[in-house]
Write an enzyme that holds these catalytic residues in place. Structure first.
Site, short mmCIF file in Angstrom:
data_model
loop_
_atom_site.label_atom_id
_atom_site.label_comp_id
_atom_site.label_asym_id
_atom_site.label_seq_id
_atom_site.Cartn_x
_atom_site.Cartn_y
_atom_site.Cartn_z
N CYS A 139 -7.79 -0.92 11.94
CA CYS A 139 -7.91 0.02 10.81
C CYS A 139 -9.33 0.07 10.24
O CYS A 139 -9.66 1.00 9.51
CB CYS A 139 -6.92 -0.34 9.73
SG CYS A 139 -5.24 -0.50 10.32
N HIS A 152 -9.05 2.17 2.86
CA HIS A 152 -8.12 2.37 3.98
C HIS A 152 -6.71 2.52 3.39
O HIS A 152 -6.30 1.72 2.54
CB HIS A 152 -8.19 1.18 4.94
CG HIS A 152 -7.04 1.12 5.89
ND1 HIS A 152 -6.64 2.22 6.62
CD2 HIS A 152 -6.18 0.11 6.21
CE1 HIS A 152 -5.58 1.88 7.36
NE2 HIS A 152 -5.29 0.62 7.12
N ASN A 155 0.19 4.97 7.06
CA ASN A 155 -1.02 4.27 7.50
C ASN A 155 -1.41 4.80 8.88
O ASN A 155 -0.71 4.55 9.86
CB ASN A 155 -0.72 2.77 7.54
CG ASN A 155 -1.89 1.95 8.05
OD1 ASN A 155 -2.87 2.48 8.53
ND2 ASN A 155 -1.76 0.63 7.95
O1 UT7 Z 1 -3.42 -1.58 8.26
C1 UT7 Z 1 -2.80 -2.83 8.07
C2 UT7 Z 1 -1.34 -2.75 8.30
N1 UT7 Z 1 -0.42 -3.42 7.45
C3 UT7 Z 1 -0.43 -3.54 6.11
O2 UT7 Z 1 -1.30 -3.17 5.40
C4 UT7 Z 1 0.79 -4.17 5.52
C5 UT7 Z 1 0.51 -5.03 4.32
N2 UT7 Z 1 1.75 -5.49 3.72
C6 UT7 Z 1 2.55 -4.67 3.02
O3 UT7 Z 1 2.22 -3.52 2.85
C7 UT7 Z 1 3.82 -5.23 2.43
O4 UT7 Z 1 3.86 -6.62 2.64
C8 UT7 Z 1 5.09 -4.57 3.04
C9 UT7 Z 1 5.21 -3.12 2.55
C10 UT7 Z 1 5.05 -4.59 4.55
C11 UT7 Z 1 6.34 -5.31 2.57
O5 UT7 Z 1 6.38 -5.36 1.16
P1 UT7 Z 1 6.77 -6.73 0.44
O6 UT7 Z 1 6.82 -6.43 -1.01
O7 UT7 Z 1 5.79 -7.75 0.91
O8 UT7 Z 1 8.23 -6.96 0.96
P2 UT7 Z 1 8.81 -8.23 1.71
O9 UT7 Z 1 8.20 -8.37 3.05
O10 UT7 Z 1 8.77 -9.38 0.77
O11 UT7 Z 1 10.32 -7.82 1.90
C12 UT7 Z 1 11.19 -7.78 0.79
C13 UT7 Z 1 12.54 -7.41 1.33
C14 UT7 Z 1 13.01 -8.26 2.50
O12 UT7 Z 1 14.38 -8.49 2.34
P3 UT7 Z 1 14.90 -9.93 1.85
O13 UT7 Z 1 14.43 -10.90 2.87
O14 UT7 Z 1 14.27 -10.12 0.50
O15 UT7 Z 1 16.38 -9.74 1.81
C15 UT7 Z 1 12.81 -7.33 3.69
O16 UT7 Z 1 13.70 -7.60 4.75
O17 UT7 Z 1 12.54 -6.05 1.77
C16 UT7 Z 1 13.10 -5.99 3.08
N3 UT7 Z 1 12.51 -4.89 3.81
C17 UT7 Z 1 12.97 -3.63 3.73
N4 UT7 Z 1 14.01 -3.11 3.04
C18 UT7 Z 1 14.22 -1.79 3.17
C19 UT7 Z 1 11.44 -4.91 4.64
N5 UT7 Z 1 11.20 -3.67 5.11
C20 UT7 Z 1 12.14 -2.87 4.56
C21 UT7 Z 1 12.42 -1.49 4.65
N6 UT7 Z 1 13.44 -0.99 3.95
N7 UT7 Z 1 11.68 -0.65 5.42
#
Ligand code: UT7
Length: 312
Positions: A113, A239, A269
């Site tokens: 990215c 980004h 993204n």
């Molecule tokens: O260019 C670089 C590419 N990547 C990035 O920039 C990603 C950087 N990270 C992020 O943007 C965030 O960490 C995410 C958007 C990926 C995730 O957000 P988060 O607030 O860190 O959520 P989390 O990983 O703590 O997940 C919370 C919950 C989990 O469920 P449990 O374990 O609490 O029951 C996940 O399984 O949300 C769940 N979850 C979803 N639920 C519905 C994860 N993805 C999804 C989804 N829909 N798509």
């Protein structure tokens, strides 16, 4: 290093719009989760198009807007982690399709990215010794082919697209751009087709933390090197990976709302394409006025990061 002018921009967005509701029919997700955690409302996936088609469209628009002859372009760099071929590069495919002259310098960069920012700095350093005045720097991605559409942690985040910029050297300016890389394989990556991990994998929380810390840091470093403060900057372009990442950076750097341009809502993204797509939208809206100072910052797999000060 001598400076550059941003001469023109272009973008290509494939027509297949995928909304959050569309994704909720494929994986266990919903619009409320995606918008509140990322800001993304929709993204675009290629149908028939390949990466080079997107790069071609974005480049053609930028060349047309610049009003220059193709013979005046001596350097072509495509930043991508999703090329159509292992080799030749998207750049060489594009050189043929655009009909750019034989003998120019054309190659791809993979800094994920951060790729477009890497491309700008490499272009600025190569353009100095080149006899043709213009360089074409493109970020182009077809990430949809590298997504596991059963993995809700990743498939909702990304989109396809391309953004292009024509730049020209300017002896009266100084290029300010800072790049870096950490050497991290496990937090974010994609081994590609035929491997054990063909799709994008990610430790979201680790990436999030890294992103906020490093974008903030590199932005401060660029401002310091340019002897400027946020007050002197017209726009900050981050980004577009997650609106919450951008908002955290905004808070740490105290960036006024009107200086921040965010469009992740419509595209998701798009990796190396995200910053040049933003620049093209801003250009279209007349925001990139002469002498405007735009601070561009990004991060990506690797981990890589970059910050570039563009003066229009
Ligand atoms: O260019 C670089 C590419 N990547 C990035 O920039 C990603 C950087 N990270 C992020 O943007 C965030 O960490 C995410 C958007 C990926 C995730 O957000 P988060 O607030 O860190 O959520 P989390 O990983 O703590 O997940 C919370 C919950 C989990 O469920 P449990 O374990 O609490 O029951 C996940 O399984 O949300 C769940 N979850 C979803 N639920 C519905 C994860 N993805 C999804 C989804 N829909 N798509």
């Amino acid at each position: 290093m001598i400076g550059i002018d941003l001469v023109s921009t272009g973008r290509a967005i494939p027509g297949n719009i995928i909304t959050n509701d569309d994704l909720s029919k494929i994986v266990d997700t919903n619009d409320e989760w995606i918008t509140s955690r990322t800001g993304i409302r929709q993204r675009n996936f290629c149908k028939e198009e390949k990466n080079w088609n997107l790069a071609y469209e974005a480049a053609s628009k930028a060349i047309e807007k610049a009003g220059i002859a193709k013979e005046e372009i001596g350097l072509l760099i495509v930043a991508t982690f999703t090329p159509d071929y292992q080799t030749p590069s998207v750049s060489c495919v594009l050189q043929e399709k655009l009909g750019l002259p034989s003998g120019i310098v054309a190659f791809d960069i993979n800094a994920a990215c951060s790729g477009f920012l890497y491309g700008l700095k490499v272009a600025a350093s190569l353009i100095e010794g080149q006899d043709k005045p213009y360089a074409l720097v493109i970020g182009s991605e077809q990430i949809s082919t590298r997504l596991d559409m059963t993995d809700r942690n990743t498939c909702v985040l990304f989109g396809d697209g391309a953004g292009a910029a024509i730049i020209k050297k300017n002896d009266n300016k100084k290029f300010v751009g800072i790049l870096g890389s950490e050497g991290n394989v496990e937090a974010l990556g994609c081994e590609g087709h035929g491997s054990d991990k063909p799709y994008v994998y990610m430790d979201g929380k680790k990436v999030f933390k890294f992103a906020v810390q490093n974008i903030t840091k590199v932005a401060k470093q660029v401002l310091e090197e340019a002897d400027l403060t946020v007050n002197d900057i017209d726009y900050v372009v981050c980004h577009q990976a997650n609106e919450r990442i951008i908002r955290s950076v905004q808070k740490f750097l105290d960036i006024p709302e009107e200086k921040l341009y965010i469009n992740i809502y419509n595209y998701g993204n798009t990796s190396a394409a995200s910053i040049p797509i933003v620049l093209d939208e801003m250009n279209e809206k007349g925001l990139l006025k002469a002498r405007a100072k735009v601070l561009c910052v990004g991060f990506g797999a690797g981990f890589t990061w970059g910050g570039v000060l563009l003066e229009v």
